[in-house]
Design a protein around this motif. Sequence first.
Motif, PDB file in Angstrom:
ATOM      1  N   GLY A  72       0.789  -1.226   0.000  1.00 22.60           N
ATOM      2  CA  GLY A  72       0.000   0.000   0.000  1.00 22.60           C
ATOM      3  C   GLY A  72       0.818   1.272   0.000  1.00 22.60           C
ATOM      4  O   GLY A  72       0.303   2.347   0.315  1.00 22.60           O
ATOM      5  N   ASP A  73       2.083   1.191  -0.382  1.00 17.17           N
ATOM      6  CA  ASP A  73       2.972   2.352  -0.403  1.00 17.17           C
ATOM      7  C   ASP A  73       2.847   3.046  -1.756  1.00 17.17           C
ATOM      8  O   ASP A  73       3.675   2.878  -2.649  1.00 17.17           O
ATOM      9  N   THR A  74       1.789   3.853  -1.894  1.00 21.62           N
ATOM     10  CA  THR A  74       1.535   4.486  -3.187  1.00 21.62           C
ATOM     11  C   THR A  74       2.593   5.520  -3.556  1.00 21.62           C
ATOM     12  O   THR A  74       2.870   5.713  -4.744  1.00 21.62           O
ATOM     13  N   ASP A  75       3.197   6.177  -2.567  1.00 18.49           N
ATOM     14  CA  ASP A  75       4.259   7.135  -2.874  1.00 18.49           C
ATOM     15  C   ASP A  75       5.442   6.433  -3.536  1.00 18.49           C
ATOM     16  O   ASP A  75       5.983   6.913  -4.535  1.00 18.49           O
ATOM     17  N   GLU A  76       5.840   5.303  -2.987  1.00 18.88           N
ATOM     18  CA  GLU A  76       6.949   4.540  -3.567  1.00 18.88           C
ATOM     19  C   GLU A  76       6.567   4.007  -4.949  1.00 18.88           C
ATOM     20  O   GLU A  76       7.372   4.043  -5.886  1.00 18.88           O
ATOM     21  N   ALA A  77       5.341   3.528  -5.085  1.00 25.60           N
ATOM     22  CA  ALA A  77       4.887   3.021  -6.385  1.00 25.60           C
ATOM     23  C   ALA A  77       4.929   4.132  -7.425  1.00 25.60           C
ATOM     24  O   ALA A  77       5.424   3.921  -8.545  1.00 25.60           O
ATOM     25  N   ARG A  78       4.460   5.314  -7.069  1.00 27.28           N
ATOM     26  CA  ARG A  78       4.485   6.449  -8.008  1.00 27.28           C
ATOM     27  C   ARG A  78       5.915   6.830  -8.373  1.00 27.28           C
ATOM     28  O   ARG A  78       6.193   7.152  -9.527  1.00 27.28           O
ATOM     29  N   ARG A  79       6.819   6.803  -7.409  1.00 23.63           N
ATOM     30  CA  ARG A  79       8.218   7.140  -7.673  1.00 23.63           C
ATOM     31  C   ARG A  79       8.815   6.161  -8.687  1.00 23.63           C
ATOM     32  O   ARG A  79       9.458   6.561  -9.651  1.00 23.63           O
ATOM     33  N   ILE A  80       8.574   4.883  -8.482  1.00 26.03           N
ATOM     34  CA  ILE A  80       9.091   3.862  -9.401  1.00 26.03           C
ATOM     35  C   ILE A  80       8.502   4.066 -10.793  1.00 26.03           C
ATOM     36  O   ILE A  80       9.222   4.041 -11.799  1.00 26.03           O
ATOM     37  N   VAL A  81       7.194   4.292 -10.863  1.00 28.45           N
ATOM     38  CA  VAL A  81       6.535   4.508 -12.154  1.00 28.45           C
ATOM     39  C   VAL A  81       7.130   5.731 -12.851  1.00 28.45           C
ATOM     40  O   VAL A  81       7.435   5.685 -14.052  1.00 28.45           O
TER      41      VAL A  81
END
Length: 149
Positions: A24-33
């Motif tokens: 649920g770490d959307t900030d990290e997911a967005r950074r990777i994307v």
Amino acid sequence: MASELPDIYEARQGHALREAMERGDTDEARRIVRHVIAEAALNDDEKEMFRDTLAAAFLFREQMQAAKRGDQKTADRIAELMTATVQPRIITQTVAAGYLQAGLREGLPANRHDQLMAWIDELNLGPEIRTAAAKVRRLPAETDNSTQA
């Protein structure tokens, strides 16, 4: 179980993205994307297409998980969000990809099989996808459409 991928940048980023989404770490997911898109896209149009494709894939996954849990209200809200934020063609491609994956694993009810084949024509997809779709087993029609995507 998924086949083992080589320990290279691309595979590591895919694993990191999946793990960020699972926790649920959307900030990290967005950074990777953002990083992957910046590296992959050649122009602004490609950036938008890649962003929409990833957003649709994430939202579709979340929608299917909510529906599987029996939380139709959340599934419906996610579908509305996807419709409001993602290009219609990308949504169709995403749902068609989901149907194709599910169909290759377990077959598709007749109505979904017909829809998949119509989308393949509508999207003018290539021979590799058509060959894969031809392997999807056509099952009897569904009687309950409550889980229809």
